[in-house]
Design a protein around this motif. Structure first.
Motif, PDB file in Angstrom:
ATOM      1  N   THR A  31       1.032  -1.060  -0.123  1.00 20.23           N
ATOM      2  CA  THR A  31      -0.138   0.137  -0.048  1.00 20.23           C
ATOM      3  C   THR A  31       0.976   1.235   0.008  1.00 20.23           C
ATOM      4  OG1 THR A  31      -1.483  -1.127   1.192  1.00 20.23           O
ATOM      5  CG2 THR A  31      -2.013   1.103   1.230  1.00 20.23           C
ATOM      6  N   ARG A  32       1.193   1.563  -1.091  1.00 25.45           N
ATOM      7  CA  ARG A  32       2.064   2.767  -1.348  1.00 25.45           C
ATOM      8  C   ARG A  32       1.544   3.948  -0.491  1.00 25.45           C
ATOM      9  NH1 ARG A  32       1.886   0.344  -6.249  1.00 25.45           N
ATOM     10  NH2 ARG A  32       3.808  -0.221  -7.131  1.00 25.45           N
ATOM     11  N   ALA A  33       0.306   4.589  -0.578  1.00 25.37           N
ATOM     12  CA  ALA A  33       0.221   5.584   0.164  1.00 25.37           C
ATOM     13  C   ALA A  33       0.302   5.576   1.795  1.00 25.37           C
ATOM     14  CB  ALA A  33      -1.487   5.909  -0.044  1.00 25.37           C
ATOM     15  N   LEU A  34       0.018   4.302   2.323  1.00 21.64           N
ATOM     16  CA  LEU A  34       0.293   4.115   3.766  1.00 21.64           C
ATOM     17  C   LEU A  34       1.737   3.631   4.061  1.00 21.64           C
ATOM     18  CD1 LEU A  34      -3.342   2.528   4.518  1.00 21.64           C
ATOM     19  CD2 LEU A  34      -2.488   5.111   4.838  1.00 21.64           C
ATOM     20  N   GLY A  35       2.575   2.792   3.020  1.00 20.41           N
ATOM     21  CA  GLY A  35       3.714   2.428   3.504  1.00 20.41           C
ATOM     22  C   GLY A  35       3.603   1.060   4.148  1.00 20.41           C
ATOM     23  N   ALA A  36       2.339   0.415   4.101  1.00 22.23           N
ATOM     24  CA  ALA A  36       2.205  -0.736   4.626  1.00 22.23           C
ATOM     25  C   ALA A  36       3.014  -1.877   4.245  1.00 22.23           C
ATOM     26  CB  ALA A  36       0.637  -1.021   4.785  1.00 22.23           C
ATOM     27  N   SER A  37       3.644  -2.739   5.022  1.00 28.22           N
ATOM     28  CA  SER A  37       4.189  -3.964   4.364  1.00 28.22           C
ATOM     29  C   SER A  37       3.497  -5.334   4.862  1.00 28.22           C
ATOM     30  CB  SER A  37       5.488  -4.255   5.288  1.00 28.22           C
ATOM     31  OG  SER A  37       6.452  -2.829   4.832  1.00 28.22           O
ATOM     32  N   ILE A  38       2.470  -4.980   5.698  1.00 26.37           N
ATOM     33  CA  ILE A  38       1.567  -6.396   6.258  1.00 26.37           C
ATOM     34  C   ILE A  38       0.071  -5.864   6.456  1.00 26.37           C
ATOM     35  CG2 ILE A  38       1.057  -7.716   8.297  1.00 26.37           C
ATOM     36  CD1 ILE A  38       3.927  -7.263   9.068  1.00 26.37           C
ATOM     37  N   GLU A  39      -0.489  -6.807   5.349  1.00 25.57           N
ATOM     38  CA  GLU A  39      -1.704  -6.404   5.359  1.00 25.57           C
ATOM     39  C   GLU A  39      -2.656  -7.467   6.214  1.00 25.57           C
ATOM     40  OE1 GLU A  39      -2.888  -5.349   0.742  1.00 25.57           O
ATOM     41  OE2 GLU A  39      -1.085  -7.018   0.853  1.00 25.57           O
ATOM     42  N   ARG A  40      -3.720  -7.072   6.389  1.00 22.50           N
ATOM     43  CA  ARG A  40      -4.624  -7.645   7.293  1.00 22.50           C
ATOM     44  C   ARG A  40      -5.886  -8.189   6.379  1.00 22.50           C
ATOM     45  NH1 ARG A  40      -5.446  -7.472  12.632  1.00 22.50           N
ATOM     46  NH2 ARG A  40      -7.578  -8.034  13.444  1.00 22.50           N
ATOM     47  N   LEU A  41      -6.054  -9.424   6.173  1.00 23.25           N
ATOM     48  CA  LEU A  41      -7.098 -10.271   5.035  1.00 23.25           C
ATOM     49  C   LEU A  41      -8.148 -10.770   6.059  1.00 23.25           C
ATOM     50  CD1 LEU A  41      -4.763 -11.925   2.791  1.00 23.25           C
ATOM     51  CD2 LEU A  41      -5.473  -9.751   2.616  1.00 23.25           C
ATOM     52  N   MET A  42      -9.323 -10.304   5.638  1.00 24.47           N
ATOM     53  CA  MET A  42     -10.597 -10.817   6.195  1.00 24.47           C
ATOM     54  C   MET A  42     -11.568 -11.003   5.206  1.00 24.47           C
ATOM     55  SD  MET A  42     -10.982  -8.610   9.716  1.00 24.47           S
ATOM     56  CE  MET A  42     -11.860  -7.435   9.243  1.00 24.47           C
ATOM     57  N   PRO A  43     -12.311 -11.947   5.131  1.00 21.81           N
ATOM     58  CA  PRO A  43     -13.625 -11.991   4.109  1.00 21.81           C
ATOM     59  C   PRO A  43     -14.523 -10.833   4.395  1.00 21.81           C
ATOM     60  CG  PRO A  43     -13.076 -14.341   5.416  1.00 21.81           C
ATOM     61  CD  PRO A  43     -12.470 -13.309   6.141  1.00 21.81           C
ATOM     62  N   THR A  44     -14.525 -10.275   3.055  1.00 15.38           N
ATOM     63  CA  THR A  44     -15.443  -9.090   2.915  1.00 15.38           C
ATOM     64  C   THR A  44     -16.562  -9.098   1.949  1.00 15.38           C
ATOM     65  OG1 THR A  44     -13.393  -7.824   3.393  1.00 15.38           O
ATOM     66  CG2 THR A  44     -15.236  -6.555   2.644  1.00 15.38           C
ATOM     67  N   SER A  45     -17.555  -8.596   2.374  1.00 20.91           N
ATOM     68  CA  SER A  45     -18.899  -8.821   1.577  1.00 20.91           C
ATOM     69  C   SER A  45     -18.444  -8.022   0.194  1.00 20.91           C
ATOM     70  CB  SER A  45     -20.027  -8.148   2.217  1.00 20.91           C
ATOM     71  OG  SER A  45     -19.648  -6.560   2.295  1.00 20.91           O
ATOM     72  N   SER A  46     -19.271  -8.436  -0.949  1.00 21.35           N
ATOM     73  CA  SER A  46     -18.798  -7.681  -2.277  1.00 21.35           C
ATOM     74  C   SER A  46     -19.195  -6.217  -2.064  1.00 21.35           C
ATOM     75  CB  SER A  46     -19.974  -8.224  -3.430  1.00 21.35           C
ATOM     76  OG  SER A  46     -19.789  -9.680  -3.439  1.00 21.35           O
ATOM     77  N   ARG A  47     -20.103  -5.861  -1.208  1.00 24.64           N
ATOM     78  CA  ARG A  47     -20.461  -4.340  -1.211  1.00 24.64           C
ATOM     79  C   ARG A  47     -19.528  -3.428  -0.519  1.00 24.64           C
ATOM     80  NH1 ARG A  47     -22.689  -1.989   2.915  1.00 24.64           N
ATOM     81  NH2 ARG A  47     -23.355  -3.778   4.240  1.00 24.64           N
ATOM     82  N   LEU A  48     -18.663  -4.055   0.251  1.00 20.66           N
ATOM     83  CA  LEU A  48     -17.656  -3.282   1.057  1.00 20.66           C
ATOM     84  C   LEU A  48     -16.081  -3.609   0.553  1.00 20.66           C
ATOM     85  CD1 LEU A  48     -18.921  -4.360   4.781  1.00 20.66           C
ATOM     86  CD2 LEU A  48     -19.161  -2.003   3.604  1.00 20.66           C
ATOM     87  N   ALA A  49     -16.241  -4.300  -0.246  1.00 23.93           N
ATOM     88  CA  ALA A  49     -14.770  -4.727  -1.106  1.00 23.93           C
ATOM     89  C   ALA A  49     -14.389  -3.748  -1.839  1.00 23.93           C
ATOM     90  CB  ALA A  49     -14.740  -6.031  -1.535  1.00 23.93           C
ATOM     91  N   HIS A  50     -12.977  -3.724  -2.053  1.00 22.01           N
ATOM     92  CA  HIS A  50     -12.365  -2.798  -3.071  1.00 22.01           C
ATOM     93  C   HIS A  50     -13.069  -3.156  -4.504  1.00 22.01           C
ATOM     94  CE1 HIS A  50      -9.287  -1.336  -6.103  1.00 22.01           C
ATOM     95  NE2 HIS A  50      -9.210  -0.450  -5.124  1.00 22.01           N
ATOM     96  N   GLN A  51     -13.336  -2.143  -5.052  1.00 18.54           N
ATOM     97  CA  GLN A  51     -14.036  -2.374  -6.629  1.00 18.54           C
ATOM     98  C   GLN A  51     -13.381  -3.437  -7.326  1.00 18.54           C
ATOM     99  OE1 GLN A  51     -14.680   1.114  -8.781  1.00 18.54           O
ATOM    100  NE2 GLN A  51     -15.946   0.260 -10.178  1.00 18.54           N
ATOM    101  N   ARG A  52     -12.090  -3.683  -7.671  1.00 18.79           N
ATOM    102  CA  ARG A  52     -11.496  -4.507  -8.517  1.00 18.79           C
ATOM    103  C   ARG A  52     -10.858  -5.604  -8.084  1.00 18.79           C
ATOM    104  NH1 ARG A  52      -9.763   0.517 -10.595  1.00 18.79           N
ATOM    105  NH2 ARG A  52      -7.690   0.102  -9.257  1.00 18.79           N
ATOM    106  N   SER A  53     -11.265  -6.055  -6.631  1.00 21.13           N
ATOM    107  CA  SER A  53     -10.867  -7.265  -6.143  1.00 21.13           C
ATOM    108  C   SER A  53     -11.568  -8.382  -6.319  1.00 21.13           C
ATOM    109  CB  SER A  53     -10.668  -7.111  -4.664  1.00 21.13           C
ATOM    110  OG  SER A  53     -12.063  -6.851  -3.994  1.00 21.13           O
ATOM    111  N   LEU A  54     -10.941  -9.677  -6.238  1.00 21.48           N
ATOM    112  CA  LEU A  54     -11.975 -10.840  -5.911  1.00 21.48           C
ATOM    113  C   LEU A  54     -13.002 -10.848  -5.056  1.00 21.48           C
ATOM    114  CD1 LEU A  54      -9.041 -13.428  -6.336  1.00 21.48           C
ATOM    115  CD2 LEU A  54     -10.547 -12.886  -7.848  1.00 21.48           C
ATOM    116  N   SER A  55     -12.822 -10.293  -3.741  1.00 21.40           N
ATOM    117  CA  SER A  55     -13.804 -10.160  -2.742  1.00 21.40           C
ATOM    118  C   SER A  55     -15.085  -9.320  -3.557  1.00 21.40           C
ATOM    119  CB  SER A  55     -13.185  -9.371  -1.410  1.00 21.40           C
ATOM    120  OG  SER A  55     -12.611 -10.257  -0.983  1.00 21.40           O
ATOM    121  N   ALA A  56     -14.773  -8.274  -4.180  1.00 23.83           N
ATOM    122  CA  ALA A  56     -15.971  -7.680  -4.770  1.00 23.83           C
ATOM    123  C   ALA A  56     -16.807  -8.471  -5.960  1.00 23.83           C
ATOM    124  CB  ALA A  56     -15.391  -6.472  -5.709  1.00 23.83           C
TER     125      ALA A  56
END
Length: 183
Positions: free
Chosen positions: A9-34
């Motif tokens: 995540t370039r904007a945040l400089g995050a190296s470790i991401e937190r992954l949780m199953p997410t509803s289609s409605r709340l997921a990033h538009q171009r993600s598999l979760s969407a």
């Protein structure tokens, strides 16, 4: 060591991401979760939309009360199941990545990784569409290795040779996985 942790995540400089199953409605538009919501996710490599996908993925379970496995598919097995595997190098797909979208094949003799993610790839021709369908049929016929999570369990995935996906949850609950992408 095996490499360095990539900042995802370039904007945040995050190296470790937190992954949780997410509803289609709340997921990033171009993600598999969407596309798939909290259900099963198809086999893919992380970073297929990037010029060079991360070499490894390091996953760490914080919590999983769902009994939801990570499903692993070795790419060589998939390629061997295909009729005319040279199509992997010949057929063109468009890999969506915003302004940095590009065209490429799934594999290439001059590189050591495969590029496969049905969430960001669009077949460029009818032959490419047929190839994508053939790969998805091969995945459906395969018996994946299922890795079941429990707190503090770790999984290292060779992201250049192994597709991974999320299996179905056995029950309601929470699942939190931490992911580091390693070059």
């Amino acid at each position: 060591g095996i490499g360095h942790v990539r900042s995802r995540t370039r904007a945040l400089g995050a190296s470790i991401e937190r992954l949780m199953p997410t509803s289609s409605r709340l997921a990033h538009q171009r993600s598999l979760s969407a596309a798939f919501g909290v259900g099963e996710l198809p086999g893919h490599i992380d970073g297929a939309h990037e010029s060079l996908p991360p070499r490894y993925l390091l996953l760490y379970c914080v919590e999983d009360t769902q009994c939801r496995p990570t499903r692993l598919f070795h790419w060589n097995t998939i390629g061997a199941m295909l009729k005319l595997p040279q199509r992997l190098q010949r057929e063109v797909f468009y890999f969506r990545s915003g302004r940095n979208s590009f065209a490429d094949s799934i594999s290439c003799a001059s590189r050591t990784f495969v590029r496969f993610d049905p969430g960001c790839m669009v077949p460029g021709t009818s032959n490419a569409r047929t190839l994508l369908s053939d790969i998805q049929e091969s995945l459906a016929c395969m018996e994946p290795l299922e890795f079941f999570w429990s707190p503090r369990r770790v999984l290292l995935i060779d992201n250049w040779r192994t597709l991974h996906g999320r299996g179905l949850a056995a029950r309601a609950g929470e699942r939190v996985i931490l992911r580091a992408s390693i070059d």
